[in-house]
Design a protein around this motif. Structure first.
Motif: not given
Length: 488
Positions: A207-228
């Motif tokens: 109710w007074k403030t907010e905080g955050k933390a981040g991290q990068t996720l790397a998924v191994r596989g076929i990176v290009e193209p990234a989707r079907d």
């Protein structure tokens, strides 16, 4: 004890509090991401002298974190040596700095600053946030747990996820489940795919403030193209690349390419590749890049393609569409006739708009681009040298430009409205002037050669040249004497 005496004691106690300046206990919430720096505030409006005692502790004073005596002697907890400091001492700022914050650093801290006249007593609650992945680098198709570790969890706190800066909503709510572990670890489970690769941010608010933390996720596989079902756009007649890039470091085997028949329902059967394509070029782009280079795209090359390979027991597959683009002309450019150019694509599912631009070049070859029309068709009223050159059709989707294709209208000298009717053409005048200059130079060279030959012949007989000059001089002398005699 009389009423007046009691009242005097009350007044004396109030005056004492004002003199001493004792401050009531204050509580502040601080959020910090694991691995970052946390600053626990402890600021007094009335700075204490440098000889004051400063004491930071945890667990209601039972565990000392950092202390400085009036003598200047400092003490730091064994587990926090080189990670905590109080750099602003003496300026009224007694804030505690904690470097490389860990989850176990979370909790309540107490700041006490005292001297002979004043007491500062403040409580700071530190919450450490950490984003975790399990496994740290998942393979496509595996389950991945994305967790937000919060220690300690503040009363009434809220938690939400952001992915690449935007609120994250699970694509399939039936597959994404939320669980609480000791009310301090929020976990989301999803199927690993390239659309999950990116920056994950856990946002915790109170109710007074907010905080955050981040991290990068790397998924191994076929990176290009990234989707079907991704689309690759290529202009007819140009070079093209069908991308198939695996994650760096993967040991890929049995990498293959297939062309699939156009069908709305599986299974999709393989079709032969165009004869102009060379599949052997696939192995020359590195161990992880199995992209296919196309020498020249034809209209019939558009369709569905599949790239696959084996890595760590997983069969990785990516299917996408090759969409060809070309410009159709209603008629061949002829004298004064209008021309209509149409931007044609083999698949317009993702196309939301078209734009025609004119490409021009100056004497230095610098290209200029000017937008002339919006729409699939471009009508040029009159085919002339003014309208000749390159015309480019750009096609757009929801996320921006998808590709472009260029059409060239040839320059024709007999088109109307381009040159005047009076006078010779400018190029003919240039040719005539050049011929005249060459003739003048030839005459000059011939005269110089003639003089050179004459001089060469005379120099072969120097005595004869002397006799000739002597006779000429004597003849001129006799002629002058004769004229004088006549005058007399």
């Amino acid at each position: 004890m009389t009423e007046q005496t009691i009242w005097n004691y009350v007044m004396l106690f109030g005056i004492t509090l004002l003199v001493i300046g004792a401050q009531c206990e204050e509580k502040t919430e601080v959020f910090a991401a694991a691995g970052s720096q946390a600053v626990l505030p402890c600021v007094s409006q009335h700075p204490a002298p440098s000889a004051a005692t400063i004491h930071w502790s945890r667990n209601n004073g039972d565990s000392t974190v950092w202390r400085k005596q009036r003598s200047g002697l400092e003490y730091t907890s064994q587990g926090l040596i080189k990670r905590v400091s109080c750099p602003q001492v003496g300026r009224g700022d007694y804030s505690l700095h904690i470097e490389q914050v860990k989850a176990e650093d979370g909790g309540e801290y107490t700041c006490q600053v005292e001297n002979r006249m004043r007491l500062v007593n403040k409580v700071v609650s530190l919450t450490v946030i950490k984003v975790t992945f399990s496994p740290p680098a998942p393979m496509e198709g595996d389950n991945v747990s994305i967790g937000c570790n919060i220690r300690p969890l503040p009363m009434g706190a809220t938690m939400s996820w952001r992915f690449n800066g935007k609120p994250f909503v699970p694509q399939d709510p039936n597959q994404a489940q939320w669980t609480g572990i000791l009310d301090a670890n929020k976990v989301m489970v999803e199927k690993a795919s390239q659309h999950l690769a990116g920056e994950w941010t856990c946002v915790v608010g109170s109710w007074k403030t907010e905080g955050k933390a981040g991290q990068t996720l790397a998924v191994r596989g076929i990176v290009e193209p990234a989707r079907d079902d991704a689309s690759v756009y290529a202009a007819v007649g140009s070079l093209a690349t069908l991308p198939c890039v695996f994650s760096h470091g993967l040991a890929v085997s049995n990498a293959t390419w297939e062309r699939l028949e156009e069908s709305f329902l599986p299974p999709f059967h393989s079709l032969p590749f165009p004869p102009t394509w060379s599949l052997s070029s696939m192995s020359h782009h590195g161990p992880w890049d199995r992209s296919l280079r196309v020498g020249e795209v034809r209209p019939e090359d558009g369709g569905r393609y599949r790239c696959s390979g084996m890595a760590e027991g997983h069969k990785l597959i990516r299917e996408f569409k090759l969409i060809t683009a070309q410009v159709h002309s209603s008629t061949m450019a002829s004298k004064g006739a209008p021309v209509t150019l149409t931007c044609h694509l083999s698949d317009i599912t993702e196309v939301t708009g078209y734009e025609w631009v004119r490409l021009t070049y100056d004497f230095n070859g610098t290209q200029s681009v000017s937008s002339v029309h919006t729409g699939k068709d471009l009508r040029i009223p009159t085919a002339s040298a003014t309208n000749s050159g390159e015309w480019m059709c750009r096609f757009y989707g929801e996320r921006g430009i998808l590709g472009n294709v260029t059409y060239s209208i040839p320059v024709m000298s007999d088109l109307t409205g381009d040159r005047g009717t009076a006078g010779p053409p400018s190029d003919a005048a240039a040719v005539i002037g050049l011929v005249f200059l060459i003739l003048v130079l030839l005459l000059i060279v011939a005269q110089m050669y003639k003089n050179y030959q004459r001089k060469k012949r005379i120099l072969q007989y120097p005595a004869l040249e002397t006799i000739v000059h002597s006779n000429s001089n004597e003849r001129e002398e006799r002629e002058r004497n004769r004229k004088k005699d006549l005058e007399i």
